[in-house]
Write an enzyme that holds these catalytic residues in place. Structure first.
Site, PDB file in Angstrom:
ATOM      1  N   GLY A  30      -8.048   0.071  -1.748  1.00 27.54           N
ATOM      2  CA  GLY A  30      -8.071  -1.365  -1.989  1.00 27.54           C
ATOM      3  C   GLY A  30      -7.680  -2.186  -0.782  1.00 27.54           C
ATOM      4  O   GLY A  30      -7.454  -3.400  -0.914  1.00 27.54           O
ATOM      5  N   GLY A  32       0.817  -1.205   0.000  1.00 23.52           N
ATOM      6  CA  GLY A  32       0.000   0.000   0.000  1.00 23.52           C
ATOM      7  C   GLY A  32       0.849   1.252   0.000  1.00 23.52           C
ATOM      8  O   GLY A  32       2.063   1.229  -0.224  1.00 23.52           O
ATOM      9  N   GLY A  65       2.702   4.663   1.614  1.00 21.25           N
ATOM     10  CA  GLY A  65       3.343   5.081   2.852  1.00 21.25           C
ATOM     11  C   GLY A  65       4.716   4.498   3.103  1.00 21.25           C
ATOM     12  O   GLY A  65       5.175   3.563   2.430  1.00 21.25           O
ATOM     13  N   GLY A  66       5.369   5.072   4.125  1.00 18.87           N
ATOM     14  CA  GLY A  66       6.740   4.709   4.452  1.00 18.87           C
ATOM     15  C   GLY A  66       6.901   3.283   4.917  1.00 18.87           C
ATOM     16  O   GLY A  66       7.927   2.643   4.628  1.00 18.87           O
ATOM     17  N   GLU A  76      -2.472  -3.285  -6.625  1.00 26.41           N
ATOM     18  CA  GLU A  76      -3.160  -2.154  -7.265  1.00 26.41           C
ATOM     19  C   GLU A  76      -2.153  -1.065  -7.644  1.00 26.41           C
ATOM     20  O   GLU A  76      -2.294  -0.396  -8.657  1.00 26.41           O
ATOM     21  CB  GLU A  76      -4.240  -1.582  -6.356  1.00 26.41           C
ATOM     22  CG  GLU A  76      -3.719  -0.863  -5.132  1.00 26.41           C
ATOM     23  CD  GLU A  76      -4.831  -0.389  -4.221  1.00 26.41           C
ATOM     24  OE1 GLU A  76      -4.787   0.769  -3.797  1.00 26.41           O
ATOM     25  OE2 GLU A  76      -5.755  -1.180  -3.928  1.00 26.41           O
ATOM     26  N   LYS A  88       0.882  17.737  16.331  1.00 29.37           N
ATOM     27  CA  LYS A  88       0.857  19.011  17.052  1.00 29.37           C
ATOM     28  C   LYS A  88       0.398  18.866  18.500  1.00 29.37           C
ATOM     29  O   LYS A  88       0.661  19.736  19.338  1.00 29.37           O
ATOM     30  CB  LYS A  88      -0.036  20.012  16.317  1.00 29.37           C
ATOM     31  CG  LYS A  88      -1.496  19.599  16.234  1.00 29.37           C
ATOM     32  CD  LYS A  88      -2.309  20.622  15.457  1.00 29.37           C
ATOM     33  CE  LYS A  88      -3.781  20.213  15.380  1.00 29.37           C
ATOM     34  NZ  LYS A  88      -4.586  21.196  14.604  1.00 29.37           N
TER      35      LYS A  88
END
Length: 434
Positions: free
Chosen positions: A337, A216, A218-219, A239, A364
């Site tokens: 997905g 997917g 992201g890191g 995907e 924050k």
């Protein structure tokens, strides 16, 4: 008339092309790495002439004027995946959001977007007059073309030409052509810290040679991807094709030789990453691009033996429910997905599904635990507790599937940062889990 003459006869400037738009029209304008930005810009130049024009899109990386209050009354937008631009529009009230699984994208097009005009970014034509839908468009843009009464193509020399199923459009299928050079939205590969490397190793150790991979955004997913360098003969059914998959292909780690379903091909719907990635997929016949309705169908996914799905989350509660797209009423992305692949991987013979997240997040408001007793009000569950299999943090990886609710709570507490475990245990007691 040959296709080259037909192409020239349909060629217009962006400003001329958008004159076909009338008040009340519904326009599909693109998604992610295939967005007709030049046409959107030209259309916005007609703002004062138009009313109630609806733009349909997904994952826009640019915060355009259409997302601001000054566009109200002239334009509104509809999205199925919140990027930076979409989130601005949601915040300002200019954008509405619809949630669904990407395997059901055709339903969104038909019942929600309902475009009568399609703005589609494509590659330059090949020798037969076909243009590729580019880095993202194969996922469903051919279906949009079928729905629209008017098709306007933004021909971008930087859009890659990809191969596969429903991956291209012929000049005869378009009404207007615009030539406009632009750069697709990119996603950089951020440095991987020690926490991500530790977390990814827990997952990588459970992935066998010859497995078929989906990653997917992201890191964390990138960390897993780059952590697979020592594996052998991996395959791809995903995907999204990523920079880490590009590197693994170049290294010979991804060969697709052991795939029992569509062997020899990396199967995907779109690519999102660096400019280098878009250059890599251009005219690359080892990659097979196909629509979400095929690639994300859980039963298609499950036809791959040893299917490995890795997706991320913003938070997981003590029941094992996953919040990955909307937390505390703030829409961050989309269900996408994730559930398609969570389910598809578990249908697969030898398959595994992972939800990965760091144990804490810093924002924050300070540092907080991502493992929580319960989600804050306004949170949408992305993946249900009945679907989740493995959950991983930098403190371990646990298969929740066969555990009772009380054992799930204990397992998830063990994955939390030690500073929050006592608090989570108290929360579990209040919920009747311990």
């Amino acid at each position: 008339m040959g296709w080259k003459e037909e192409y020239q006869s349909k060629l217009r400037t962006p400003e001329e092309a958008v004159k076909v738009i009338h008040s009340g029209d519904r326009i599909y304008t693109g998604t992610s790495s295939s967005i007709a930005y030049r046409l959107i810009e030209a259309l916005y130049g007609r703002k004062d002439e138009l009313e109630n024009v609806v733009m349909c899109h997904g994952m826009m990386g640019q915060q355009l004027p259409i997302f601001t209050p000054e566009a109200k009354g002239h334009f509104s937008t509809v999205t199925y995946f919140a990027g930076a631009g979409d989130r601005l529009g949601i915040k300002s009230g200019q954008t509405t959001f619809t949630s669904f699984h990407l395997s059901q994208i055709e339903y969104w097009c038909r019942e929600v977007a309902q475009p009568n005009v399609a703005f589609l970014e494509v590659s330059p034509p090949d020798k037969k007059g076909f243009m590729s839908y580019g880095a993202y468009g194969t996922s469903f843009h051919d279906y949009v073309r079928e729905l629209a009464d008017t098709v306007v193509l933004q021909v971008n020399p930087n859009a890659p030409y990809v191969y596969g199923r429903k991956n291209k459009i012929h000049i005869s299928q378009a009404d207007i052509v615009v030539e406009a050079e632009s750069q697709s939205d990119t996603v950089p590969n951020l440095p991987l810290d020690e926490k991500l490397n530790i977390l990814s190793k827990f997952i990588v150790d459970l992935i066998p040679d010859g497995a078929v991979i989906q990653l997917g955004l992201g890191g964390i997913s990138n960390a897993v991807g780059f952590g697979l360098r020592e594996k052998n003969d991996l395959g791809i059914h995903t995907e999204m094709f990523t920079d880490s998959m590009m590197e693994l292909t170049r290294l010979g780690v991804i060969t697709n030789k052991k795939k029992n379903f569509m062997p020899g091909k990396s199967v995907t719907s779109f690519a999102l990453g660096t400019r280098e990635l878009y250059n890599f997929i251009d005219h690359n016949q080892e990659l097979y691009f196909a629509p979400y309705s095929f690639v994300n169908d859980p039963y298609t996914i499950g036809r791959n033996n040893n299917m490995i799905s890795v997706n991320t989350a913003m938070a997981v509660d003590l029941y094992g429910q996953v919040a990955a797209d909307c937390l505390g009423g703030k829409q961050q992305s989309a269900i996408g997905g994730q559930v398609d692949y969570v389910r598809g991987a578990q249908i697969s013979k030898g398959g595994k599904s992972f939800i990965a997240l760091t144990s804490t997040v810093t924002n924050k408001n300070g540092v907080s635990s991502r493992i929580v007793p319960a989600f804050p009000a306004g949170t949408a569950v992305t993946t249900s507790r009945a679907d989740v299999q493995y959950v991983a943090t930098e403190y371990g990886c646990v298969n929740l599937k066969a555990l009772t609710m009380d054992d799930r709570a204990r397992a998830l507490i063990s994955l939390a940062h030690p500073d929050y475990r006592d608090e989570l245990a108290e929360g579990a007691k209040k919920l009747g889990l311990l």
